[in-house]
Design an enzyme around this catalytic site. Structure first.
Site, mmCIF file in Angstrom:
data_model
loop_
_atom_site.group_PDB
_atom_site.id
_atom_site.type_symbol
_atom_site.label_atom_id
_atom_site.label_comp_id
_atom_site.label_asym_id
_atom_site.label_seq_id
_atom_site.Cartn_x
_atom_site.Cartn_y
_atom_site.Cartn_z
ATOM 1 N N HIS A 128 0.846 -1.189 0.000
ATOM 2 C CA HIS A 128 0.000 0.000 0.000
ATOM 3 C C HIS A 128 0.879 1.235 0.000
ATOM 4 C CE1 HIS A 128 -3.166 2.815 1.052
ATOM 5 N NE2 HIS A 128 -3.996 1.883 0.629
ATOM 6 N N ASP B 50 -7.973 -5.483 0.112
ATOM 7 C CA ASP B 50 -8.460 -6.388 -0.931
ATOM 8 C C ASP B 50 -8.054 -7.846 -0.710
ATOM 9 O OD1 ASP B 50 -9.700 -4.350 -2.436
ATOM 10 O OD2 ASP B 50 -7.759 -3.723 -3.206
#
Ligand code: CMC
Length: 423
Positions: free
Chosen positions: A300, A357
Site C-alpha cells: 500500500h 483487498d
C-alpha cells in the site's frame, strides 16, 4: 511550525507551512513557479498534498484510519452504512430524526427511471460490471441534467440508485429478470434482495450476510486522496456534475492496482489452488524482478505497518465462513501466503502487508457474489467517500481547476517536412 527555505540558483525562497489537526506538515509551494519559474516533480504524487480535507485521517505508520475523527474499528463494529454515509457527507453522526429522514430518502429514491432499463440491453452479457456501473452512473446525468443545482437531492439519488443499477447489471449478466427495490428493507438487505431474489421464489435476506455486507461497505467508505478519489476531485474541479465526477472515480477504481485488486486476489488464489497449492512458489515469483507477477492484495502506498481494514476482514472472513458453514480452501491459501510473506526479508524490507483487498473477496464469495463483481461492491462502499470529497472540493474557496504541470522531454522546435519529401 516555521517556514521552509528553498535555495535555487542562489535565490532563497521562504515557503509557508500548513499544519493539520494531527500535526501533519505540508510545505505550501503555491508561489514557487511565480517566484522562481520552477515547478516540483513528484512521480505518483507520493509527496504531494492536493488539498486540505476534514473527512478522513490515515496514519500509515501506525495503521490508523478514521472517518471524521471516529476510529474505523468502532464504526465497523457499531455503525450502519447509512450512518457512515451521513457522517462522511455531513461531517457529524446523525441524531435519530436526521438518520430516519436520511434513510427515508435512501429508500424512496432507489427506483430508477423505467427507461433506463433499456440501456442495459445494449451491453453484452459478458460486459465487465465496472464498465456497466460507470456507464450507468454517468447516464443518470441524462435523466437529472441539473444535478449541480440541487446537489443534496442528487447526492441522495446517486446513493439510493447505485445499488439498484449494480444489481440490475448482475441480473442482466446472468439472464434473470430484474428484481425491484423493496422499501421495507435496509440499504444492505435491499441490495442482497435485488441481487439474489428470484421472482416466484421465496427469498429471505440472511442476517449474517446482511451484517457482513454492512461491515464491508463501512470499511470501504473513504480513504482520503487515493487514485479514484483524486480522480473524482479532479473531474469535479472543472465544475463537472456529480454523476460525471463519480463515474470517473468508478473507472479509476477498476484498475487492478486499486480496487480491481480484489478480483485479482481471488483469481490469484484460485490459480495457486489449481497449481497444486504451492503458495511458496508464488511468493518467490512476486520477489523475482524478471517476473511481472505481484502478490495481489499486498502493499500500500500509505500503510507501512498494517492496513487496519485487512486486520478486521481477516477475522470477519473466519467468522462469516464459520457461521455459514463454508469451508473455502482459498482462505487457507490466503493465510499461508500472508504468513510466508510476512516472514520474508523482501516483504519486511519493503513494508508490504495485506491490504483491504486481500481478505474481502473470500467474504464476497461466501455471499454468492461472483469474482468479476467484487470491485462493484468496493465502488458501492466508496460512494459516500467520493461524494463527500467531491462536495468538499466544490465548496472550498481554495479549489481551482486541477491542472498539474509537466517537464517537457520531447523534441525541440523543428520544421515540418511535407509528406513527398519524407521518403
Ligand atoms: N508484490 C510484490 N512486490 C511488491 C508488491 C506486491 N504486491 N507491492 C509492491 N512491491 C514492491 C515493488 O516491486 C517495489 O520494489 P522495489 O523497491 O524493489 O522496486 C516496492 O515494493 C515498492 O512498490 P511500489 O510499486 O513503488 O509501491 P507503490 O506505493 O507505488 O504501489 C501498490 C502501491 C498498492 C500499487 C502496490 O503495492 C501493488 O501493486 N500492490 C498489488 C496491488 C494491490 O493489492 N492493490 C490494492 C491496493 S489497496 C486498495 C486500494 O487502493 O484500492
Amino acid at each position: 511550525m516555521g517556514t521552509a527555505k528553498l535555495t535555487l540558483d542562489g535565490q532563497v525562497l521562504e515557503l509557508p507551512t500548513v499544519v493539520g489537526t494531527e500535526d501533519e506538515v505540508g510545505i505550501d509551494i503555491s508561489k514557487l513557479r511565480k517566484e522562481t519559474g520552477a515547478i516540483t516533480l513528484d512521480y505518483g504524487y507520493g509527496n504531494t498534498g492536493s488539498c486540505e480535507s476534514a473527512i478522513t485521517f490515515i496514519d500509515g505508520e501506525k495503521g490508523i484510519l478514521r472517518y471524521r475523527g471516529y476510529a474505523i474499528e468502532e464504526l465497523a463494529e457499531q455503525a450502519t452504512f447509512a450512518e457512515v454515509c451521513y457522517l462522511l457527507i455531513h461531517g457529524e453522526l446523525p441524531e435519530r430524526s436526521q438518520l430516519d429522514a436520511f434513510v427515508q430518502k435512501l429508500t424512496y429514491h432507489s427506483m430508477i427511471h423505467e427507461d433506463m432499463k433499456k440501456l442495459f440491453e445494449g451491453f453484452p452479457p459478458t460486459a465487465h460490471p465496472m464498465a456497466v456501473l460507470s456507464s450507468m452512473i454517468v447516464s443518470l446525468a441524462t435523466y437529472y441534467p441539473h444535478a449541480n443545482e440541487n446537489v443534496d437531492l442528487n447526492i441522495m439519488r446517486l446513493l439510493a440508485k447505485a445499488p439498484t443499477l449494480a444489481a440490475i447489471s448482475y441480473k442482466k449478466s446472468i439472464g434473470q429478470p430484474v428484481v425491484y427495490p423493496r422499501n421495507d428493507l435496509s440499504y444492505t438487505a435491499n441490495f442482497l434482495h435485488m441481487m439474489f431474489a428470484v421472482p416466484a421464489e421465496e427469498y429471505t435476506v440472511s442476517p449474517v450476510l446482511d451484517r457482513a455486507l454492512n461491515l464491508l461497505l463501512v470499511l470501504h467508505a473513504d480513504h482520503e486522496q487515493n487514485c479514484s478519489t483524486s480522480t473524482v476531485r479532479m473531474v469535479g474541479s472543472s465544475d463537472a456534475n456529480l454523476y460525471a465526477s463519480i463515474a470517473g472515480g468508478v473507472c479509476a477504481l477498476w484498475g487492478p492496482l486499486h480496487g480491481g485488486a480484489n478480483q485479482r486476489v481471488m483469481e490469484m488464489l484460485a490459480r495457486i489452488y489449481e497449481d497444486g497449492n504451492d503458495y511458496r512458489k508464488y511468493v518467490d515469483k512476486a520477489k523475482d524482478r524478471n517476473d511481472p507477477f505481484r502478490l495481489m492484495g499486498f502493499g500500500h502506498r500509505v500503510y507501512k505497518n498494517f492496513d487496519p481494514r485487512a486486520k478486521i476482514l481477516k477475522r470477519v472472513a473466519d467468522e462469516v465462513l464459520d457461521e455459514l458453514g463454508i469451508d473455502n480452501p482459498l482462505l487457507d491459501i490466503a493465510k499461508n501466503l500472508e504468513r510466508v510473506a510476512l516472514e520474508d526479508e523482501y516483504f519486511i524490507e519493503r513494508k508490504l502487508y495485506p491490504n483491504v483487498d486481500f481478505y474481502s473477496g473470500i467474504i464476497y464469495s461466501a455471499m454468492g457474489i461472483p469474482t468479476r463483481f467484487f470491485t462493484v461492491l468496493f465502488a458501492l462502499g466508496r460512494l459516500p467517500g467520493w461524494i463527500a470529497q467531491w462536495k468538499e472540493g466544490r465548496d472550498s474557496p481554495k479549489t481551482r481547476i486541477n491542472r498539474p504541470r509537466q517537464i517537457y522531454t520531447g523534441p525541440k522546435l523543428r520544421p515540418y517536412v511535407p509528406l513527398d519529401r519524407r521518403g
